[in-house]
Design an enzyme around this catalytic site. Structure first.
Site, PDB file in Angstrom:
ATOM      1  N   HIS A  91       0.845  -1.188   0.000  1.00  0.00           N
ATOM      2  CA  HIS A  91       0.000   0.000   0.000  1.00  0.00           C
ATOM      3  C   HIS A  91       0.888   1.248   0.000  1.00  0.00           C
ATOM      4  O   HIS A  91       1.828   1.338   0.781  1.00  0.00           O
ATOM      5  CB  HIS A  91      -0.867   0.043   1.262  1.00  0.00           C
ATOM      6  CG  HIS A  91      -2.149  -0.707   1.163  1.00  0.00           C
ATOM      7  ND1 HIS A  91      -2.239  -2.063   1.389  1.00  0.00           N
ATOM      8  CD2 HIS A  91      -3.416  -0.284   0.886  1.00  0.00           C
ATOM      9  CE1 HIS A  91      -3.504  -2.442   1.261  1.00  0.00           C
ATOM     10  NE2 HIS A  91      -4.231  -1.384   0.946  1.00  0.00           N
ATOM     11  N   ASN A 127      10.354  -6.743   8.540  1.00  0.00           N
ATOM     12  CA  ASN A 127      11.485  -6.662   9.430  1.00  0.00           C
ATOM     13  C   ASN A 127      11.329  -5.365  10.222  1.00  0.00           C
ATOM     14  O   ASN A 127      10.399  -4.600   9.999  1.00  0.00           O
ATOM     15  CB  ASN A 127      12.830  -6.720   8.680  1.00  0.00           C
ATOM     16  CG  ASN A 127      12.956  -5.635   7.632  1.00  0.00           C
ATOM     17  OD1 ASN A 127      12.642  -4.476   7.895  1.00  0.00           O
ATOM     18  ND2 ASN A 127      13.415  -5.994   6.449  1.00  0.00           N
TER      19      ASN A 127
END
Length: 288
Positions: A91, A127
């Protein structure tokens, strides 16, 4: 519909595409946000969203990505780019950012974020640095709490000619973001006779870059190694996410977009601008 340049009570417009590129750019308005689609690259050149943090609604995420039928399918990086590989549909306008206001409006905004012009290929999985990138607006929103919890956020890929080719597009290796807010905290604004907003608010802004270029270790650098050049049929090599706070003037130069009001409102300390980009490892590293 669309991005409101006066949402904060001060002027904070979408970054401007150069006139030479205007013919290849299409403006697509959605609920509370706008995408400027680069029809040649088939990815967003600019996105802008207005965030009213005081009236956000928590809705189920969903995952029903759709082409925007207002423009030809071959102008969009559609489902074929993401099929049978490890690329995420990243997005650009975050799903939750435009999801505010009356519930029917928020529900439509939620669905609107799942349009392919609002996506760009990103490295799969999370991460720490990617989570930091996704949380930057939350951090700035908390900082701007005294200012009615309102933000205007512009985000897009850095579309560079050397980006790796893949399935008819070039996969961007870097993304940029500008987060803007008003500093005075005034909740009320007056309207002049001609309908223009009049108040004494001041614009503030911060600029960021997300880098997913492949990272070479020290030994590879000493040997002069370079990332493997992907072929059109192979998934591009992407590295771990690294997040930086950067002078907005650098973003304007990097992207070729007009960002004059954001450059003037930048909170990046001028004394540090000459020392380079500031690597962020946690939200507390952001300078506002």
């Amino acid at each position: 519909m669309g991005f409101d340049a006066r949402f904060l009570g001060v002027e904070a417009a979408l970054p401007r595409v150069p006139e030479s590129e205007a013919d290849a750019t299409v403006e697509l308005d959605y609920v509370h946000f706008t995408v400027l689609l680069d029809t040649a690259r088939r990815l967003a050149r600019v996105t802008g969203v207005n965030v009213d943090g005081a009236s956000l609604i928590d809705l189920a995420r969903g995952d029903d990505w759709q082409l925007d039928d207002r423009v030809p399918a071959d102008w969009q990086a559609g489902p074929e780019v993401y099929a049978a590989n490890d690329l995420d549909r990243g997005h650009l306008v975050r799903r939750r950012d435009p999801v505010w206001g009356a519930r029917p409006v928020a529900t439509r905004a939620n669905a609107d974020t799942f349009r392919y012009p609002n996506a760009a290929p990103q490295a799969s999985g999370f991460n720490q640095s990617k989570e930091l990138w996704l949380g930057l607006e939350d951090h700035v929103l908390a900082f701007a709490e005294v200012n009615d919890l309102k933000l205007s956020v512009c985000t897009a890929p850095v579309l560079e000619p050397g980006d790796p080719a893949y399935r008819g597009i070039r996969v961007p290796l870097r993304f940029w973001k500008v987060v803007a807010w008003r500093t005075d905290g005034a909740a009320d604004v007056d309207r002049s006779d001609d309908g223009a907003t009049v108040d004494g608010g001041a614009l503030a802004a911060a600029g960021f870059v997300l880098d997913q270029a492949p990272v070479l270790d020290e030994g590879e650098l000493e040997r002069g190694a370079r990332p493997v050049e992907p072929g059109v049929a192979g998934v591009p090599q992407l590295g771990p996410f690294r997040t930086f706070q950067v002078p907005i003037a650098d973003l304007a130069a990097l992207t070729g977009l007009g960002m004059d009001e954001y450059v003037a409102a930048d909170r990046f300390p001028p004394t540090l601008a000459a020392t380079g980009w500031r690597r962020l490892d946690e939200p507390g590293d952001v300078m506002l």
